[in-house]
Design a protein around this motif. Structure first.
Motif, PDB file in Angstrom:
ATOM      1  N   SER A 974       0.853  -1.186   0.000  1.00 25.64           N
ATOM      2  CA  SER A 974       0.000   0.000   0.000  1.00 25.64           C
ATOM      3  C   SER A 974       0.885   1.230   0.000  1.00 25.64           C
ATOM      4  O   SER A 974       0.585   2.228   0.626  1.00 25.64           O
ATOM      5  N   SER A 975       2.030   1.112  -0.689  1.00 25.05           N
ATOM      6  CA  SER A 975       3.015   2.182  -0.597  1.00 25.05           C
ATOM      7  C   SER A 975       3.650   2.438  -1.957  1.00 25.05           C
ATOM      8  O   SER A 975       3.324   1.777  -2.940  1.00 25.05           O
ATOM      9  N   THR A 976       4.582   3.366  -1.965  1.00 22.54           N
ATOM     10  CA  THR A 976       5.317   3.669  -3.187  1.00 22.54           C
ATOM     11  C   THR A 976       6.045   2.440  -3.730  1.00 22.54           C
ATOM     12  O   THR A 976       6.397   2.397  -4.899  1.00 22.54           O
ATOM     13  N   LEU A 977       6.258   1.433  -2.880  1.00 20.49           N
ATOM     14  CA  LEU A 977       6.936   0.216  -3.342  1.00 20.49           C
ATOM     15  C   LEU A 977       6.128  -0.513  -4.406  1.00 20.49           C
ATOM     16  O   LEU A 977       6.669  -1.231  -5.234  1.00 20.49           O
ATOM     17  N   THR A 978       4.816  -0.375  -4.354  1.00 19.90           N
ATOM     18  CA  THR A 978       3.966  -1.094  -5.315  1.00 19.90           C
ATOM     19  C   THR A 978       3.232  -0.129  -6.222  1.00 19.90           C
ATOM     20  O   THR A 978       2.187  -0.456  -6.776  1.00 19.90           O
ATOM     21  N   LEU A 979       3.772   1.064  -6.340  1.00 18.62           N
ATOM     22  CA  LEU A 979       3.150   2.036  -7.223  1.00 18.62           C
ATOM     23  C   LEU A 979       4.099   2.245  -8.402  1.00 18.62           C
ATOM     24  O   LEU A 979       5.285   2.490  -8.193  1.00 18.62           O
ATOM     25  N   PHE A 980       3.581   2.127  -9.596  1.00 23.97           N
ATOM     26  CA  PHE A 980       4.450   2.182 -10.774  1.00 23.97           C
ATOM     27  C   PHE A 980       4.048   3.319 -11.695  1.00 23.97           C
ATOM     28  O   PHE A 980       2.890   3.744 -11.717  1.00 23.97           O
ATOM     29  N   ASP A 981       5.053   3.767 -12.418  1.00 24.89           N
ATOM     30  CA  ASP A 981       4.818   4.811 -13.397  1.00 24.89           C
ATOM     31  C   ASP A 981       3.914   4.242 -14.499  1.00 24.89           C
ATOM     32  O   ASP A 981       4.220   3.205 -15.077  1.00 24.89           O
ATOM     33  N   GLY A 982       2.824   4.919 -14.758  1.00 22.99           N
ATOM     34  CA  GLY A 982       1.881   4.413 -15.760  1.00 22.99           C
ATOM     35  C   GLY A 982       2.133   4.954 -17.158  1.00 22.99           C
ATOM     36  O   GLY A 982       1.358   4.689 -18.071  1.00 22.99           O
ATOM     37  N   SER A 983       3.206   5.701 -17.339  1.00 23.09           N
ATOM     38  CA  SER A 983       3.470   6.290 -18.652  1.00 23.09           C
ATOM     39  C   SER A 983       3.705   5.212 -19.701  1.00 23.09           C
ATOM     40  O   SER A 983       4.308   4.178 -19.417  1.00 23.09           O
ATOM     41  N   TYR A 984       3.238   5.455 -20.873  1.00 23.43           N
ATOM     42  CA  TYR A 984       3.536   4.526 -21.949  1.00 23.43           C
ATOM     43  C   TYR A 984       3.444   5.233 -23.285  1.00 23.43           C
ATOM     44  O   TYR A 984       2.814   6.288 -23.407  1.00 23.43           O
ATOM     45  N   PHE A 985       4.095   4.664 -24.259  1.00 22.83           N
ATOM     46  CA  PHE A 985       3.856   5.069 -25.634  1.00 22.83           C
ATOM     47  C   PHE A 985       3.641   3.796 -26.423  1.00 22.83           C
ATOM     48  O   PHE A 985       4.444   2.866 -26.366  1.00 22.83           O
ATOM     49  N   LYS A 986       2.546   3.747 -27.126  1.00 25.62           N
ATOM     50  CA  LYS A 986       2.223   2.552 -27.901  1.00 25.62           C
ATOM     51  C   LYS A 986       2.192   2.892 -29.367  1.00 25.62           C
ATOM     52  O   LYS A 986       1.580   3.883 -29.749  1.00 25.62           O
ATOM     53  N   ILE A 987       2.843   2.075 -30.162  1.00 24.92           N
ATOM     54  CA  ILE A 987       2.636   2.176 -31.599  1.00 24.92           C
ATOM     55  C   ILE A 987       1.360   1.392 -31.848  1.00 24.92           C
ATOM     56  O   ILE A 987       1.375   0.159 -31.854  1.00 24.92           O
ATOM     57  N   LYS A 988       0.283   2.097 -32.002  1.00 29.99           N
ATOM     58  CA  LYS A 988      -1.009   1.420 -32.109  1.00 29.99           C
ATOM     59  C   LYS A 988      -1.151   0.707 -33.453  1.00 29.99           C
ATOM     60  O   LYS A 988      -1.785  -0.310 -33.552  1.00 29.99           O
ATOM     61  N   GLN A 989      -0.588   1.336 -34.470  1.00 27.94           N
ATOM     62  CA  GLN A 989      -0.722   0.675 -35.762  1.00 27.94           C
ATOM     63  C   GLN A 989       0.405   1.039 -36.718  1.00 27.94           C
ATOM     64  O   GLN A 989       0.838   2.189 -36.781  1.00 27.94           O
ATOM     65  N   ILE A 990       0.859   0.028 -37.423  1.00 29.29           N
ATOM     66  CA  ILE A 990       1.736   0.238 -38.572  1.00 29.29           C
ATOM     67  C   ILE A 990       1.020  -0.436 -39.727  1.00 29.29           C
ATOM     68  O   ILE A 990       0.796  -1.648 -39.692  1.00 29.29           O
TER      69      ILE A 990
END
Lengths: 1060, 567
Positions: A974-990
């Motif tokens: 219940s702490s920063t230990l289990t909190l992760f950066d949710g940033s992402y970049f997805k190549i949705k389509q090629i």
């Protein structure tokens, strides 16, 4: 002073011109070299004389980078910095001159020729739909994002909302689930309320709809998002969360077309499910004292290592087909299409399937010069099956993450009899042991260890449910045009929907905690009919330099529903249990508890609205909108039912000012406009079920006065404690914007800043307990008093950039958008304090709504290191550290809502090839994956934790990111230990497409034949440990909490576009 | 042509103002307008039913409150704060809020206390819905009776509040949403107010028609009002007043203790509305019962044996229902007392608790169908406590309030077909005897004591009416009735009797499953019995634990509420 140094200095024509020319020259050269090397320039052409010429625009300025081609051949040239070109063709040969931003032109080749290209008026005069009318894009004074057909074509998603993702700044599309048939949610300009209903108003061809999932992106001509309050104000009380206007395709003048678009999609898990393998799991469980070699021996562990991800997910084929006809002439247009979607999800088996058939007919006809009639109709048939997800107690997806890898997923009778005595025992008592429908093997629970939600496939197979429905949505309209500039429209919209669901489950046994003692069966039939009637007049005239527009109208909307459902459960409920008995018709008449529900309902609203626009000399525009809305008495008392929503906006097109025209080269800056707007919108979604009044719920409760008989005496109770002063939530929004087109319209820029204050949020305020509001949650008694007691501010910057150009037969376009958002709860009634969103079971971290924080921020412990025993240390409220923090030590750890979202689309065309690359991303959000409970320590979890544990020999205490295995605690999870950066970049389509040469296809009477292949969701950049950072970022009060969400799949798509 | 256009324009303009406004008035379904309700006799009866429903629901369970779904406000909190039982469960990590109360280490964050507090005020609200609307306009006998019954239901809830929180606010009429009520002036004042309320109600109440009148046992009667008044007055040590009130119940001759042989049916389906019931809330399963309004929900799991740690007696004819969390186990102190005072063979012992031998050898097991000899039973591995052991257990099994087959109506076991007894004639007799012992017994106190003692078949006959005898009888007879804490506080014995609360949580094992012995042999393991006292300061603290803390949330919301001493 300003005038003196002004434009001449700022936009020094010569300097900029030469800079841009150099830029183009370089780019053109590179591209031409590549093109030449690919083609192997034919030497035969060298035999013709060199024809030299110049291409200029209507202002006699050279057009740089224009393509000069002999149609149907590969012979071509490009104009240089001075607009000059040279091509070897025989004089008199037809040449096609084209350049972005200009109308293409065919001319006869002659040496020394001077070609004048006209501005592409269509591009400049593009219109956008603004609600009860259209407006030239260049005249807009509000902030409207527009997504066109090109961006919606050949997308792998069959959901119109999902197709908006990454395409418009300020519009966040949240795909909270990758499961088939799960609709994406749209958020326009942030998160304005503590309510869950903060999606925009959806309007399709003028019809208000409750979802746009039925609409295939292929059928859409354009989607407009009214982002600022001034634009949205035309929809008043319902527009507080933005408005999405969708226009479906219509027939075009000219020869009729028959088209077919097909896609075949192979989907599979896009990222590896990184949970502990057997070796790690054993090491970890031993370290925390749960497992021993003795225990493994006793359970006859044989070294098995189950990869649950491979068991659960499997590549599946889906397909989508669209067949259509379109055509039109001077008097009428017709568009007919039939779209079929079959989407089978990546979970093994056919329990996650979405099927949809949509039939669209759009037609209009000009009966008289002053009278047009038309209809737009969409007929949809859908059915869906799904597995459970996003739940911390009983979710298929979570059980996949938490299941022990040591024991077989399934086994035969012999194995069952050998090790699973309790299952046999229950089987003898009449419980079903659930088996794999494919192999007939028994699904087996782990012999040691556990899973958080039972066996994944037991979750999948324990019940059989399906829902399906049929809907008709459409509008029919008449336009009167009795005199110039005047159009009266009477439009009738309707929705008729019908859906059914059936569910059946039998007693089953898997383990002591995962079993059911009862049969249960249920069915429901839902019917709804909706209509809206709108009448409005548009009057637009130009008097010299004055453009005047006026619109006034009214709307009446009524929605009706009549839903019936019935269910029964018990140890013996049906006359038989064979498949053909599993219907309510075959319920036993006695001793079965039955539930039945039905109460038809109706809602209604009445509105008047108007819009005035005035612009002078294409330089100054002003627009005012006013709307009055009244809703039915289920929302507000009748004497307070009217709400009034005004707005004003203004635009200044600087580029049309003489001083600008005279000083700035229009090939450099062709368009520059400043906009500002202010407006008020409402949000009606949150007011429901007579929240302002207290009534008596008749005969809602009972007492039994006779101990010898269960006869009931019925009692009536008040429905709650009312707040007669309720009013609706409103948003006031300011918007400043800038639109520009530069470099011969190659570059388009749009920048917006907005500041949106939403006030009078409806908050359930709990009175002191002495008031005694009864906790009759099951009876529908309000357990708190609804008050207007909160405010939220959203502000941000949105940027849209587009670049398109053509160099010879190579053309390309790059479109990018980005938005920054700051979200803050600015007020919550002090007695409410903190509103709890979602705190997963066994955790002390969760989402909360509280003054001074971002909406639904994550409140948890801040971990600062480890002590000598491998306990995590946490920051205390007084600044110290402790290994056992109390809840008051929790701090704001961020939020699941990103503060930066962006999208990028690149389109390249070269000869018959086209390539599209599209990606989107977010940044600044946090994700809290829940996969551990203090009372289920024997569950599996993500590898990350053990791989970084203090006592893992492979890590070493100094590098540890996580406490020692036997020190894993509720607080650690219940702490920063289990909190992760949710940033992402997805190549949705090629997507790579190839259009077969016309000469070839026309022999088969085919106008156009394009084949394409695409890779969807193949590349994701993220640091998140879970399956999919995208689906973990959902838009509600559980934002950022990943309770096992269905991930978006990656897909290989093969497709064809065919047109006769 | 122009005319057509003009006509069209007029038509168009008129369309824009069609009168749709009346369509916006949509009456709410399934409700009655507030202003037209609370008028007739039938309305009064209807509101009273709601008061009974609310009382039944929120004295039976804390569902939908802060306390969660598991507890029974009439019993749990009061039992946890006693030396009668061990708050147990699967192991020491189970049931923490209950353990906090038992060890007197709870603070204002205790969720069970908060939920219980909430429950009592919800009952008061429902009663006030009757009283507020009809007390001043009670123009018929029906309305007067409804108001009177509601008044007593409200007084009952205020009594529990007063006994737990002392000065918890008296709510005499419904409060507005923004009310911030103040503490009552003193606990004594609340207790006197309750007695006065009973007096106000009594003239309009009815009585049972005969000893066997069952309907009169499941509603508020004159006699229940007297009993409640007596309990309120004895709690403020007004023995003379209490005696007078309680004597009314005895003198009515409308109540009779059930025979000793039938004691085990008390609090169970077969003992529904017995001759001994002064007031019990009646709940019978019926087809279509709302699962949420179910009468005795999850606390039946708490008040059952930990059957997943046992091979339970599930043979033909067994009374046991498998599935329970084993939260309520007899304490060593209680077991010692009942064995020593009543003896193994007394009706009361047999009805209240079972020994491990009785569980092993006298109850039916599946293996009995093979006709096992006593020696074979001793060696039978399909019965007995598993190697996980029974935590918080000394080898005697609660039987009095165990969820039994007779109480069960649905396979999933959540709905229990039993009543919640708020006042039993035995309690009236014992309270009366206490008044006599505290004043000067004229022989009627001893007579009352004898009734209870003889019915129990105790091996220790009572010979005099003194406090020592009253205390012994009350401890045994009132076991699991939720009065022990109230009694100890009133007697001034709490500091002594509850000093060791939280210090001892032994585990009961069977040597067969635990040590591989050939025969069953139960034994108590004390190795970790002191875990709680090692971690916390436990036991009753004088000057503090006489009262419970007001919940944190209430203190936050209400600046007018003063916290009890020591919290």
């Amino acid at each position: 002073m300003v005038g003196h140094m002004g434009p001449a200095t700022l936009f020094n024509q010569n300097i900029i011109n030469s800079m841009t020319k150099q830029l183009f020259a370089k780019a053109a050269t590179i591209v031409m070299i590549i093109a030449a090397s690919l083609l192997g320039t034919s030497s035969a052409l060298a035999q013709n004389p060199a024809i030299r010429g110049t291409v200029v625009d209507s202002g006699n300025q050279p057009v740089i980078g224009a393509a000069v081609m002999v149609p149907g051949t590969t012979n071509g040239a490009t104009t240089d910095l001075d607009g000059k070109f040279e091509i070897r063709v025989a004089p008199g040969t037809t040449l096609e001159i084209s350049c972005i931003g200009y109308v293409a032109k065919r001319v006869s080749a002659a040496n020394g020729m001077n070609v004048v290209l006209e501005d592409d008026a269509e591009m400049l005069e593009e219109t956008v739909v603004i609600g009860y009318g259209v407006q030239k894009k260049s005249d807009l004074t509000g902030s409207v994002a527009s997504v066109r057909e090109d961006d919606l074509q050949n997308r792998s998603t069959s959901d119109a909302a999902a197709a908006l993702q990454g395409k418009a700044a300020g519009v966040q599309v949240i795909q909270a689930s990758g499961a088939p048939g799960k609709a994406a949610e749209i958020r326009v300009r942030g998160y304005s309320s503590n309510s869950g209903n903060i999606g925009p108003l959806l309007i399709v061809d003028g019809l208000k709809v409750d979802n746009i999932q039925y609409l295939d992106p292929e059928m859409i001509e354009s989607m407009e998002v009214l982002k600022d309050a001034a634009s949205a104000a035309i929809y008043g009380a319902e527009a507080g969360n933005g408005v999405v206007l969708i226009t479906t395709k219509s027939g075009k003048k000219g020869e009729g077309k028959i088209f077919y678009n097909g896609q075949f999609t192979l989907s599979s898990l896009s990222r590896n499910l990184d949970i502990m393998n057997a070796a790690d799991y054993i090491a970890f469980e031993k370290a925390c004292g749960y497992l021993s070699d003795q225990a493994l021996n006793d359970a006859h562990y044989d070294g098995l290592d189950v990869n649950w991800s491979k068991e659960i997910f499997t590549p599946t084929w889906s397909n989508r087909h669209t067949v259509g006809f379109s055509g039109g002439n001077d008097r009428g247009n017709l568009y007919v299409s039939l779209n079929n979607v079959h989407n089978n999800g990546i979970v093994r088996g056919d329990k996650d399937v979405y099927d949809r058939l949509t039939f669209q007919v759009n037609a209009d006809y000009k009966i008289k010069d002053w009278l047009t009639v038309g209809v737009n109709n969409s007929i949809e048939r859908w059915s869906t099956k799904s597995v459970s997800e996003a739940n911390d107690n009983g979710s298929f997806m979570l059980s996949a993450i938490t299941s022990s890898p040591l024991f077989p997923v399934s086994g035969d009778r012999a194995l069952l009899e050998k090790y699973y005595a309790n299952m046999i025992d229950y089987e003898n008592k009449g419980y079903t042991l659930i088996t794999d429908p494919d192999s007939g093997l028994y699904w087996l629970p782990p012999r040691i260890g556990s899973t958080q939600s039972g066996h994944p496939f037991v979750q999948r197979d324990a019940s059989n449910s399906q829902s399906s429905g049929f809907s008709i949505r459409g509008v029919a309209y008449v336009n009167f045009m009795p005199f110039k500039g005047f159009v009266f429209t009477s439009r009738f919209g309707y929705r008729i929907s019908q859906s059914n669901s059936h569910n059946y489950s039998a007693p089953y046994y898997s383990s002591n905690t995962v079993k059911s003692d009862n049969y249960s069966i249920s069915a429901s039939a839902n019917n709804g009919w909706y209509y809206q009637w709108e009448n409005f007049i548009n009057y637009n005239r130009t008097f010299g330099k004055h453009d005047v527009g006026a619109m006034a109208g009214m709307s009446y909307i009524e929605n009706n529903w009549d839903n019936v459902s019935a269910s029964a459960s018990g140890t013996d409920i049906l006359k038989g249990y064979a498949e053909n008995f599993r219907y309510l018709d075959y319920l036993l008449s006695d001793g079965v508890t039955k539930n039945m529900n039905n109460a038809p309902g109706r809602s209604a609203s009445l509105s008047y609205f108007g819009r005035l626009t005035y612009s002078y000399d294409n330089r100054y525009s002003i627009q005012a909108i006013f709307r009055a809305d009244a809703f039915d008495s289920s929302k507000l008392p009748l004497d307070k039912k009217w709400g009034y929503f005004p707005s004003v906006s203004a635009g200044w097109t600087i580029s049309n000012e003489p001083f600008f025209k005279n000083n700035v080269d229009r090939s450099l800056v062709s368009f520059l406009k400043l906009r500002a707007s202010w407006g008020v919108n409402g949000n009606i979604n949150v007011l429901n079920n007579y929240p302002y009044s207290t009534s008596i719920m008749a005969n809602a409760v009972y007492y039994q006065y006779d101990p010898d008989s269960p006869t009931l005496s019925m009692g009536s109770i008040p429905s709650g404690l009312a707040n007669p002063d309720l009013k609706w939530e409103t948003s006031v929004q300011l918007d400043f914007g800038l639109d520009a087109r530069l470099f011969n319209n190659r570059l388009t820029v749009g920048i917006d800043y907005f500041n949106k204050d939403t006030k009078d949020l409806l908050v359930g305020v709990s009175p002191v307990k002495e008031v005694g509001l009864p906790a009759f949650g099951d009876l529908g008694v309000a357990t708190n008093v609804t008050m207007n007691a909160g405010s939220v501010n959203n502000r941000g910057v949105e940027l849209e950039l587009g670049w398109r150009d053509q160099i010879g037969d190579f053309s390309y376009a790059i479109n990018a958008n980005a938005s920054w958002l700051k979200n803050m709860v600015t007020y919550v009634e002090p007695t409410v304090g903190q509103i709890t969103g979602r705190v997963p079971q066994g955790c002390e971290m969760g989402t909360y709504f509280e003054q001074g924080h971002s909406i639904w921020y994550l409140l948890g412990y801040e971990a600062v290191g480890f002590d000598n025993e491998g306990n995590a240390l946490y920051r205390t409220a007084d600044g110290g550290t402790t290994t056992s923090p109390s809840q008051s030590d929790r701090v704001d750890l961020g939020s699941g809502i990103p503060n930066f979202t962006y999208g990028l689309t690149i389109n390249l065309n070269w000869k018959n090839f086209d390539l599209t690359i599209f990606g989107n991303g977010i940044a600044g959000s946090k994700i809290f994956p829940t996969s551990w409970r203090p009372d289920r320590k024997e569950c599996n979890t993500y590898s990350y934790y053990w791989a970084n544990s203090w006592d893992n020999p492979a890590v070493g205490a100094a590098n540890a990111k996580f406490p020692a295995a036997d020190k894993w605690s509720t607080q650690a999870f219940s702490s920063t230990l289990t909190l992760f950066d949710g940033s992402y970049f997805k190549i949705k389509q090629i997507q790579l497409g190839y259009t077969l040469p016309k000469q070839l296809t026309q022999k088969a009477k085919i106008n156009n034949l394009r084949i394409f292949a695409a890779l969807d969701n193949y590349i994701t950049f993220t640091n998140y440990i879970g399956l999919d950072p995208e689906t973990a970022t959902n838009g509600g009060s559980a934002a950022g909490i990943d309770m096992g969400n269905y991930p978006t799949a990656k897909s290989v798509i093969l497709g064809v576009n065919l047109e006769f | 042509m122009k005319k057509i256009f003009i006509a069209l324009i007029v038509a168009a303009a008129s369309l824009m103002f069609v009168g749709c406004e009346s369509r916006l008035d949509i009456p709410r379904k399934g409700v009655i307008d507030l202003s037209s309700f609370y008028q007739t006799d039938a309305d009064a009866e209807s509101a009273l039913v709601a008061a009974y429903y609310t009382t039944g629901r929120f004295l039976s369970n804390t569902m939908w409150t802060t306390a969660g779904w598991n507890d029974c406000p009439f019993l749990s909190m009061w039992e946890y704060a006693s030396d009668e039982i061990y708050v147990a469960g699967s192991d020491k990590t189970d049931g923490q809020p209950g353990n906090e109360i038992q060890a007197f280490r709870m603070d204002y964050n205790n969720s069970l206390l908060a939920g219980t507090y909430e429950c009592y005020y919800m009952i008061i609200k429902a009663a006030n819905d009757v009283i507020d609307n009809f007390a001043d306009a009670a123009d018929t006998q029906v309305k007067k009776r409804c108001v009177a019954e509601a008044r007593v239901l409200r007084a009952q809830a205020q009594l529990l509040l007063a006994l737990a929180w002392g000065t918890a606010p008296i709510v005499e009429s419904n409060l507005a949403g923004d009310a911030k009520p103040e503490n009552a002036s003193s606990q004594e004042a609340v207790l006197q107010w309750i007695a006065d309320e009973c007096d106000k109600a009594i003239p309009d109440l009815t009585s049972k028609t005969s000893v066997d009148d069952k309907k009169g046992a499941v509603k508020v009667t004159k006699e229940f009002a007297y009993a409640l008044k007596g309990k309120a007055l004895i709690s403020k040590h007004d023995y003379a007043g209490a005696k007078t009130a309680l004597k009314q119940v005895i003198d009515s001759k409308l109540y009779k203790l059930v025979p000793g042989e039938e004691m085990a049916s008390l609090n169970h389906n077969s003992g529904r509305a017995s001759t001994e019931a002064v007031f019990e809330l009646n709940f019978q399963f019926f087809d279509g019962m709302n699962a949420y309004g179910r009468t005795q929900p999850n606390w039946r799991w708490l008040w059952s044996w930990r059957s997943d740690h046992m091979n339970s007696p599930t043979g033909e004819g067994s009374e046991l229902v498998v599935g329970g969390w084993g939260w309520v186990n007899p304490s060593q102190k209680f077991v010692n007392k009942i064995l020593e005072y009543d003896g193994m063979d007394s009706y009361r012992r047999k009805a209240w608790i079972k020994s491990y031998d009785e569980v092993l050898y006298d109850m039916p097991y599946a293996s009995d169908k093979d006709g096992l000899t006593p020696a074979q039973k001793k060696a039978d591995k399909t019965r007995g406590v598993m190697d996980s052991g029974l935590y918080g257990h000394v080898g005697y099994f609660m039987w009095k309030r165990l969820f039994r087959q007779e109480d069960r109506v649905m396979a999933d076991g959540n709905v229990a077909n039993w009543n919640l007894t708020l006042m039993r004639y035995a309690e009236v007799l014992l309270l009366y005897a206490e008044c006599c012992a505290q004043t000067n017994d004229d022989g009627s106190g001893l007579a009352a004591l004898k009734l209870v003692n003889e019915r129990a078949g105790s091996k220790t006959p009572v010979t005099k009416c003194d406090m020592e005898t009253v205390k012994s009888e009350k401890f045994l007879e009132g076991w699991l009735d939720g009065t022990r804490f109230q009694d100890l506080i009133r007697w001034g014995d709490a500091a002594k009797e509850l000093a060791d609360n939280g210090k001892y949580y032994p585990t009961f094992y069977d040597a067969m499953s635990k040590k591989g012995e050939a025969e069953h042999r139960g034994y108590i393991d004390e190795s970790d019995a002191d875990w709680c006292s090692k971690l916390y300061t436990v036991g009753f603290k004088t000057g503090k634990n006489e009262l419970m803390p007001f919940p944190f949330n209430e203190m936050q919301l209400n600046p007018n509420l003063v916290q009890n001493p020591g919290y």
